[in-house]
Design a protein around this motif. Structure first.
Motif, PDB file in Angstrom:
ATOM      1  N   ASP A 333       0.856  -1.176   0.000  1.00  0.00           N
ATOM      2  CA  ASP A 333       0.000   0.000   0.000  1.00  0.00           C
ATOM      3  C   ASP A 333       0.896   1.231   0.000  1.00  0.00           C
ATOM      4  OD1 ASP A 333      -1.888   1.956   0.380  1.00  0.00           O
ATOM      5  OD2 ASP A 333      -2.695   1.152   2.247  1.00  0.00           O
ATOM      6  N   ILE A 334       0.887   1.972  -1.098  1.00  0.00           N
ATOM      7  CA  ILE A 334       1.750   3.145  -1.223  1.00  0.00           C
ATOM      8  C   ILE A 334       0.885   4.391  -1.391  1.00  0.00           C
ATOM      9  CG2 ILE A 334       3.495   4.290  -2.634  1.00  0.00           C
ATOM     10  CD1 ILE A 334       4.724   1.623  -3.174  1.00  0.00           C
ATOM     11  N   ARG A 335       1.187   5.414  -0.592  1.00  0.00           N
ATOM     12  CA  ARG A 335       0.437   6.658  -0.643  1.00  0.00           C
ATOM     13  C   ARG A 335       1.405   7.842  -0.688  1.00  0.00           C
ATOM     14  NH1 ARG A 335      -4.257   5.410   3.919  1.00  0.00           N
ATOM     15  NH2 ARG A 335      -4.420   3.166   3.497  1.00  0.00           N
ATOM     16  N   LEU A 336       0.848   9.016  -0.942  1.00  0.00           N
ATOM     17  CA  LEU A 336       1.628  10.248  -0.984  1.00  0.00           C
ATOM     18  C   LEU A 336       1.061  11.213   0.033  1.00  0.00           C
ATOM     19  CD1 LEU A 336       1.839  10.711  -4.867  1.00  0.00           C
ATOM     20  CD2 LEU A 336       3.438   9.503  -3.380  1.00  0.00           C
ATOM     21  N   ILE A 337       1.945  11.870   0.790  1.00  0.00           N
ATOM     22  CA  ILE A 337       1.501  12.799   1.832  1.00  0.00           C
ATOM     23  C   ILE A 337       2.178  14.158   1.652  1.00  0.00           C
ATOM     24  CG2 ILE A 337       1.019  10.958   3.481  1.00  0.00           C
ATOM     25  CD1 ILE A 337       3.658  11.659   4.897  1.00  0.00           C
ATOM     26  N   ASP A 338       1.517  15.199   2.176  1.00  0.00           N
ATOM     27  CA  ASP A 338       2.096  16.541   2.080  1.00  0.00           C
ATOM     28  C   ASP A 338       2.955  16.828   3.298  1.00  0.00           C
ATOM     29  OD1 ASP A 338       0.369  17.203   4.179  1.00  0.00           O
ATOM     30  OD2 ASP A 338      -1.082  18.213   2.880  1.00  0.00           O
ATOM     31  N   VAL A 344      -2.371  13.230  -0.172  1.00  0.00           N
ATOM     32  CA  VAL A 344      -2.705  14.116  -1.289  1.00  0.00           C
ATOM     33  C   VAL A 344      -3.522  13.357  -2.329  1.00  0.00           C
ATOM     34  CG1 VAL A 344      -0.599  15.435  -0.904  1.00  0.00           C
ATOM     35  CG2 VAL A 344      -0.605  13.627  -2.628  1.00  0.00           C
ATOM     36  N   PRO A 345      -4.338  14.041  -3.113  1.00  0.00           N
ATOM     37  CA  PRO A 345      -5.141  13.373  -4.148  1.00  0.00           C
ATOM     38  C   PRO A 345      -4.268  12.822  -5.267  1.00  0.00           C
ATOM     39  CG  PRO A 345      -5.991  15.585  -3.648  1.00  0.00           C
ATOM     40  CD  PRO A 345      -4.647  15.481  -3.008  1.00  0.00           C
ATOM     41  N   ARG A 346      -4.802  11.837  -5.996  1.00  0.00           N
ATOM     42  CA  ARG A 346      -4.125  11.256  -7.144  1.00  0.00           C
ATOM     43  C   ARG A 346      -3.756  12.344  -8.146  1.00  0.00           C
ATOM     44  NH1 ARG A 346      -3.779   6.077  -9.349  1.00  0.00           N
ATOM     45  NH2 ARG A 346      -3.677   5.526  -7.149  1.00  0.00           N
ATOM     46  N   ARG A 391       4.711  11.335  -7.747  1.00  0.00           N
ATOM     47  CA  ARG A 391       3.282  11.429  -8.053  1.00  0.00           C
ATOM     48  C   ARG A 391       2.877  10.180  -8.835  1.00  0.00           C
ATOM     49  NH1 ARG A 391       2.527  12.462 -13.378  1.00  0.00           N
ATOM     50  NH2 ARG A 391       4.311  13.329 -14.519  1.00  0.00           N
ATOM     51  N   PHE A 392       1.618   9.817  -8.751  1.00  0.00           N
ATOM     52  CA  PHE A 392       1.080   8.718  -9.539  1.00  0.00           C
ATOM     53  C   PHE A 392       0.513   9.273 -10.848  1.00  0.00           C
ATOM     54  CE2 PHE A 392       0.851   6.655  -5.340  1.00  0.00           C
ATOM     55  CZ  PHE A 392       1.432   5.436  -5.657  1.00  0.00           C
ATOM     56  N   ASP A 393       0.817   8.599 -11.965  1.00  0.00           N
ATOM     57  CA  ASP A 393       0.237   9.047 -13.227  1.00  0.00           C
ATOM     58  C   ASP A 393      -1.174   8.488 -13.380  1.00  0.00           C
ATOM     59  OD1 ASP A 393       0.384   6.413 -14.180  1.00  0.00           O
ATOM     60  OD2 ASP A 393       2.020   6.799 -15.575  1.00  0.00           O
ATOM     61  N   GLU A 394      -1.778   8.745 -14.506  1.00  0.00           N
ATOM     62  CA  GLU A 394      -3.182   8.373 -14.711  1.00  0.00           C
ATOM     63  C   GLU A 394      -3.403   6.865 -14.722  1.00  0.00           C
ATOM     64  OE1 GLU A 394      -1.069   8.835 -18.619  1.00  0.00           O
ATOM     65  OE2 GLU A 394      -1.235   9.983 -16.747  1.00  0.00           O
ATOM     66  N   ASP A 395      -2.330   6.085 -14.915  1.00  0.00           N
ATOM     67  CA  ASP A 395      -2.442   4.623 -14.929  1.00  0.00           C
ATOM     68  C   ASP A 395      -1.990   3.980 -13.625  1.00  0.00           C
ATOM     69  OD1 ASP A 395      -3.349   4.536 -17.645  1.00  0.00           O
ATOM     70  OD2 ASP A 395      -1.281   4.929 -18.280  1.00  0.00           O
ATOM     71  N   GLY A 396      -1.658   4.806 -12.616  1.00  0.00           N
ATOM     72  CA  GLY A 396      -1.248   4.268 -11.322  1.00  0.00           C
ATOM     73  C   GLY A 396       0.216   3.932 -11.221  1.00  0.00           C
ATOM     74  N   PHE A 397       1.031   4.402 -12.172  1.00  0.00           N
ATOM     75  CA  PHE A 397       2.478   4.198 -12.113  1.00  0.00           C
ATOM     76  C   PHE A 397       3.102   5.366 -11.352  1.00  0.00           C
ATOM     77  CE2 PHE A 397       1.228   1.381 -15.400  1.00  0.00           C
ATOM     78  CZ  PHE A 397       2.235   0.420 -15.563  1.00  0.00           C
TER      79      PHE A 397
END
Length: 507
Positions: A333-338, A344-346, A391-397
């Motif tokens: 489970d990988i997420r991005l935080i500020d 943060v949103p996708r 950041r995650f791109d539109e395909d989740g990469f």
């Protein structure tokens, strides 16, 4: 997040089964020495029995330091069989650092070769290579035919303590439990290891980079081939062809040197099934070159020795995603935080944090540092912070921007050194490059570049002017210096802290 894994099994049990099933099959190779699975099993027993004889208890620690060798590998495996944690110490550390790591780990014993200088340590030292001044390994081992008392290894027990390379300061001891190593082994299908695999390893056994290939290869009953001495691209290619290597783990700088070697295209590498890469930024252009010229798949791992979240990029399946590090691995489970610790949103940029079955227990003896490395989601689940911005791109990469600590803040603008490095690599006169931020009285920080020039490189100021013409106004380089080579850790990471210090000192 799916976290299910097969029921935990100690890696030592898997190795015992392979040795019983195919005792004559080759397990370890280095130079002219070849060790069968049966002989490796018996030597590991003698190591485990010697540790028990000397009173080293399960969950206690022994330290190993030195160049890669079959004896190094066997001592590691024997300690694991005895339930004893191993601290494989970095070979590039100073004597003071090594002594500090031995003390910090609580090692009951140090096994080292002649490459390790005399150390001021409290525990006994055994000579892995029989070098004079210390008891030799063959004298220390339990008698031939010795078997250790069985040990019921528990998932939460420490498997190893890996010390960080010190690229950002004093090395920290990263405690990896048996459960974490089991997770690496149990989910190794993407690596396509099998009983006939031949894994060629050219990085140090003190590094998690090496161990994430070493243990899966052996746990599937294959063969591990260790290179000798410092990495040499020509010798590596000859060895790969001679041993009919099927797998390898390399860092980007090694791939770069191999692809540029004049013998590469005339070396038979058709036996390769899969190649792996991790530990440092891996350029899309280099990945594309490897896919085009080197048979077999290419799998990039993005993650940390501390564990947490791992992304994988099967470059052979996603050639249009080579600028990314792939998608979260199964069960990760990988997420991005500020900056305030909010997710943060996708599509937005943030620090990468991750959670999985592969997570360190803690930094050894450093609870405050451990807390700094953790992030908890609103449900109270523990994640490990990477310090990387992406950041995650539109395909989740996942697209990585840079290390948070390496980001340059100049005049209030965020500058990612990797963007500047990519521009400089576009010049034919640049063989290697690293950009770092240095203090600036006017802007707070300014980016500067260290370049290893190619044969046709222009003068430093001309190269800086060329780059600045192609960079944004806020990105422009304040300075550029040539070096014969960039300082790197044992596994190829550029030591940017040393470069900053060098610039400030005017060296």
């Amino acid at each position: 997040m799916t976290t299910s894994l097969p029921p935990f099994r100690p890696i030592a049990d898997l190795l015992r089964e392979h040795a019983a099933a195919r005792p004559q099959h080759t397990a370890l190779v280095q130079g002219a020495r070849r060790l069968s699975w049966g002989d490796m099993d018996r030597l590991a027993d003698r190591v485990a029995a010697a540790l028990q004889r000397d009173g080293v208890q399960p969950t206690q620690t022994v330290a190993i330091s030195g160049a890669n060798s079959i004896d190094y590998a066997v001592v590691f495996l024997g300690a694991v069989r005895a339930g004893v944690a191993v601290a494989p110490l970095p070979t590039g550390a100073t004597p003071e650092q090594l002594a500090g790591m031995v003390a910090d780990s609580g090692a009951r014993l140090l096994l080292a070769d002649a490459t390790v200088p005399p150390l001021a340590i409290a525990c006994p030292r055994i000579a892995l290579d029989g070098s004079p001044g210390h008891r030799a390994l063959h004298e220390w081992l339990a008698a031939e035919g010795s078997r250790p008392q069985p040990v019921a290894v528990q998932p939460e027990w420490p498997f190893n303590i890996i010390y960080s390379s010190g690229t950002t300061g004093t090395p920290k001891g990263i405690v990896q439990p048996h459960a974490m190593r089991w997770a690496h082994v149990a989910r190794a299908e993407a690596g396509r290891y099998g009983t006939d695999s031949v894994a060629l390893l050219a990085t140090s056994l003190c590094s998690n980079t090496t161990l994430v290939s070493f243990f899966p290869a052996l746990s599937r009953g294959g063969t591990v081939v260790l290179t000798e001495g410092r990495f040499d691209a020509g010798a590596y290619l000859a060895l790969a062809a001679r041993e009919r290597a099927t797998h390898t783990m390399l860092v980007p700088v090694q791939y770069q040197r191999l692809m540029a070697h004049p013998d590469f295209d005339r070396t038979d590498l058709s036996s390769f099934v899969m190649k792996f890469c991790t530990s440092a930024p891996f350029s899309a252009a280099l990945k594309a070159d490897i896919l085009r010229r080197w048979p077999g798949g290419l799998l990039e791992y993005y993650g940390m020795t501390e564990g947490g979240g791992t992304c994988t990029l099967a470059a052979h399946d996603f050639p249009h995603k080579l600028h990314t590090v792939g998608k979260p691995a199964e069960g990760h489970d990988i997420r991005l935080i500020d900056e305030d610790g909010r997710e943060v949103p996708r599509g937005e940029t943030g620090e990468v944090v991750g959670r999985s079955p592969s997570m360190m227990t803690a930094y050894h003896g450093q609870p405050a540092k451990t807390r700094e490395a953790e992030w908890y989601d609103p449900e109270g689940r523990r994640f490990i912070r990477t310090g990387d911005v992406g950041r995650f791109d539109e395909d989740g990469f996942l697209v990585l921007m840079d290390r948070r600590k390496d980001m340059v803040i100049s005049g209030g603008f965020n500058i990612y050194p990797s963007d500047l490095e990519a521009v400089l690599r576009g010049h034919p006169g640049v063989a290697d490059v690293a950009v770092v931020g240095v203090p600036s009285p006017e802007w707070g920080e300014s980016p500067v570049a260290f370049v290893v020039p190619a044969a046709d490189a222009p003068a430093p100021e001309a190269l800086r002017a060329w780059a600045n013409e192609r960079l944004g106004k806020t990105q422009r380089l304040a300075g550029l210096r040539f070096l014969d080579e960039l300082p790197r850790s044992d596994i190829g990471k550029v030591l940017k802290r040393q470069l900053r210090e060098r610039w400030v000192a005017g060296a």
